[in-house]
Write an enzyme that holds these catalytic residues in place. Structure first.
Site, PDB file in Angstrom:
ATOM      1  N   HIS A 278       0.828  -1.209   0.000  1.00  0.00           N
ATOM      2  CA  HIS A 278       0.000   0.000   0.000  1.00  0.00           C
ATOM      3  C   HIS A 278       0.865   1.263   0.000  1.00  0.00           C
ATOM      4  O   HIS A 278       0.875   1.989  -0.978  1.00  0.00           O
ATOM      5  CB  HIS A 278      -0.999   0.036   1.160  1.00  0.00           C
ATOM      6  CG  HIS A 278      -1.922  -1.127   1.197  1.00  0.00           C
ATOM      7  ND1 HIS A 278      -2.718  -1.480   0.131  1.00  0.00           N
ATOM      8  CD2 HIS A 278      -2.185  -2.041   2.182  1.00  0.00           C
ATOM      9  CE1 HIS A 278      -3.425  -2.549   0.437  1.00  0.00           C
ATOM     10  NE2 HIS A 278      -3.119  -2.920   1.669  1.00  0.00           N
ATOM     11  N   ASP A 329      -5.076  -8.159  -3.233  1.00  0.00           N
ATOM     12  CA  ASP A 329      -5.370  -7.889  -1.827  1.00  0.00           C
ATOM     13  C   ASP A 329      -6.696  -8.472  -1.375  1.00  0.00           C
ATOM     14  O   ASP A 329      -6.815  -9.663  -1.112  1.00  0.00           O
ATOM     15  CB  ASP A 329      -5.297  -6.375  -1.590  1.00  0.00           C
ATOM     16  CG  ASP A 329      -5.320  -6.006  -0.111  1.00  0.00           C
ATOM     17  OD1 ASP A 329      -5.281  -6.918   0.730  1.00  0.00           O
ATOM     18  OD2 ASP A 329      -5.364  -4.813   0.194  1.00  0.00           O
TER      19      ASP A 329
END
Length: 456
Positions: A278, A329
């Site tokens: 991220h 994810d």
């Protein structure tokens, strides 16, 4: 892993890293590419034709397999990352080794259908509800590795340390785990290391074991070095969720007087085998620390936008020296071509400028750089000696028909989707043929049944 003894594939068009080449013959043996010949205008005798554009196998560098059960369930109403997390915890609480295996096998089969040949599984669901270890303390991780093998893809199991529920300005050990988080925790980094060291991978070509720090929220500073040392001793990949939310940054500054990135740097976590996932909310100093240490960055655009996280500084990170990879994810969708496209298009929205990455650069993020982040630098290129992992995208679908074949890379990134993947070859073995999975006969039914089994 099970590989074809020897096989020859004729690629109608092949992306060779810097160009699209027509008529390429790839010979494979013992799971690797034994030879690459260009200039073959027709299928050689005995070869299998892969019509369309063949890329190196795609690498999904960040996955939470059980999040596949959240698809659509978390799209009802509004909320934040933190309300989404409450739904996720409820789903996690219902999983057993058997139900996790079924769900992961189906999710990994979906990945194979999307052209993904290797996955990085960020694995923190270790114990039974309440935190009691299973009779086999690694039952959950072993279920994931078995699921990947049965779905025909490679896995790097990123076994994750998770000790606290949040940072504390008064207690260096952080806040204790919540009841939902107890099954994530081994209690200490030493206990985590003892459990993970007992994991065995019977076939390293199919499964590798790496390490992960869940986040600075979940691992107190005094325990960070133990994870870094474990990974260093084994030359294993090390991943970490980093600055996904501004609340994490604020809490870290309040508790430790520094950003999460600086905290990780000060405890030896950053480095060329480390990947920050991220990295959405960073300071200029954070970006410089990641780049100078050659720490990679895994962007997960479909999740980051689904959770309203924000748009990370991918351009600045790459310019500073951080290699970029991509992950699905939370599996809002499983589509690495969409992740590649989204990284560029999100940046266009943020800056109101076009062309931050070429199609070739985005394909490298979805393949070679991702494989390297998962501990497989010998994958992600169609070259002799590399792993024989291939993904073929149709150039004649309603999305891809029309452009010149020479623009196949641009077509794959900016027009195609996972639905356009026709073939997936892993270790020389044809795992997906003409859009059908060769090992999991009915992937939609497998997904539906695995998700239904987790409903209350």
């Amino acid at each position: 892993m099970s590989t074809a003894g020897a096989a020859t594939y004729w690629l109608e068009h092949a992306w060779l890293g810097d160009r699209v080449e027509p008529g390429v013959t790839v010979e494979t043996a013992a799971g690797r590419i034994a030879g690459v010949r260009t200039g073959t205008p027709a299928t050689p005798p005995g070869a299998t034709a892969l019509r369309g554009l063949t890329l190196p196998g795609l690498a999904n560098a960040h996955s939470h397999a059980f999040h596949r059960a959240l698809r659509s369930e978390v799209q009802v109403g509004s909320g934040t990352f933190w309300t989404w997390r409450d739904v996720m915890y409820r789903t996690a609480g219902r999983l057993t080794p058997d139900t996790y295996h079924a769900l992961a096998r189906a999710a990994y089969a979906e990945m194979a259908l999307a052209g993904i040949t290797a996955v990085g599984e960020f694995h923190y669901l270790h114990h039974a509800p309440g935190g009691t270890p299973y009779s086999d303390p690694n039952a959950m991780g072993e279920a994931l590795m078995a699921a990947a093998a049965e779905a025909g893809i490679r896995i790097t199991l990123l076994d994750t340390l998770y000790l606290s529920s949040g940072l504390s300005a008064t207690d260096p050990a952080g806040e204790p785990p919540t009841p939902e988080q107890l099954r994530f925790s081994d209690g200490t980094a030493d206990a985590w290391a003892e459990r993970v060291s007992a994991l065995r991978t019977p076939d390293p070509d199919q499964a590798l074991v790496g390490a992960a720090v869940h986040s600075v929220r979940a691992v107190p500073p005094g325990q960070l070095g133990a994870v870094a040392a474990w990974a260093e001793a084994r030359s294993a990949p090390l991943h970490v969720h980093l600055s996904e939310q501004t609340a994490e940054n604020d809490a870290c500054l309040a508790a430790h007087g520094r950003t999460p990135t600086r905290l990780l740097a000060d405890h030896g976590v950053l480095g060329p085998r480390t990947t920050a996932v991220h990295a959405t909310h960073l300071t200029e100093e954070d970006i410089a620390l990641l780049g100078a240490s050659r720490t990679g960055t895994c962007m997960c655009p479909t999740t980051e936008r689904d959770l309203a996280d924000g748009i990370g500084p991918a351009v600045a990170l790459e310019a500073a020296g951080s290699p970029l990879s991509l992950g699905s994810d939370s599996h809002a969708v499983i589509d690495l071509l969409e992740e590649a496209r989204a990284m560029e298009l999100d940046e266009r929205l943020r800056t109101r400028k076009r062309g931050h990455w070429t199609a070739a650069a985005l394909l490298r993020a979805a393949s070679g750089t991702g494989h390297a982040a998962l501990g497989r630098p010998d994958a992600g290129r169609i070259e002799q000696g590399m792993l024989a992992d291939l993904t073929t995208v149709a150039l004649d679908s309603v999305r891809t028909a029309g452009p010149r074949a020479a623009l196949g890379a641009e077509t794959a990134v900016f027009a195609a989707s996972a639905a356009d993947v026709r073939h997936t070859v892993v270790g020389g073995r044809h795992v997906v043929r003409d859009g059908a999975h060769a090992l999991v006969s009915d992937v939609p039914t497998a997904l539906a049944e695995a998700v239904a089994a987790l409903r209350p």
